[in-house]
Design a protein around this motif. Structure first.
Motif, PDB file in Angstrom:
ATOM      1  N   ASP A 111       2.513   1.532  -3.568  1.00 36.48           N
ATOM      2  CA  ASP A 111       1.575   1.836  -4.654  1.00 36.48           C
ATOM      3  C   ASP A 111       0.954   3.220  -4.530  1.00 36.48           C
ATOM      4  O   ASP A 111       0.767   3.912  -5.531  1.00 36.48           O
ATOM      5  N   LEU A 112       0.604   3.610  -3.321  1.00 35.75           N
ATOM      6  CA  LEU A 112      -0.101   4.875  -3.134  1.00 35.75           C
ATOM      7  C   LEU A 112       0.802   6.022  -2.726  1.00 35.75           C
ATOM      8  O   LEU A 112       0.356   7.161  -2.651  1.00 35.75           O
TER       9      LEU A 112
ATOM     10  N   PHE B   5       2.296   6.572   0.232  1.00 35.67           N
ATOM     11  CA  PHE B   5       2.082   7.073   1.583  1.00 35.67           C
ATOM     12  C   PHE B   5       3.397   7.162   2.340  1.00 35.67           C
ATOM     13  O   PHE B   5       4.316   6.389   2.121  1.00 35.67           O
TER      14      PHE B   5
ATOM     15  N   ILE C 123       0.845  -1.197   0.000  1.00 41.24           N
ATOM     16  CA  ILE C 123       0.000   0.000   0.000  1.00 41.24           C
ATOM     17  C   ILE C 123       0.880   1.246   0.000  1.00 41.24           C
ATOM     18  O   ILE C 123       0.627   2.206  -0.724  1.00 41.24           O
TER      19      ILE C 123
END
Length: 58
Positions: free
Chosen positions: A11-12, A14, A8
């Protein structure tokens, strides 16, 4: 959940500090979905309350 956090993050995009928000959001969403099936059961016609909550008059 903890297995998916690195993917996550990658991919994003953060930051590491915001991953705790992702975990908390998933936990709250899952808890909310667990509460949904109980609401219709309590409001069903003819539903009885728990015996410990009932008081019998003699």
């Amino acid at each position: 959940m903890s297995v998916a956090l690195p993917a996550i993050r990658a991919d994003l995009g953060f930051a590491p500090s915001s991953l705790s928000w992702v975990a908390n959001a998933c936990t709250l969403a899952f808890a909310g979905f667990l509460l949904l099936p109980g609401a219709p059961a309590r409001s069903a016609p003819g539903a009885r309350s728990a015996p410990s909550a009932q008081r019998r008059s003699r």
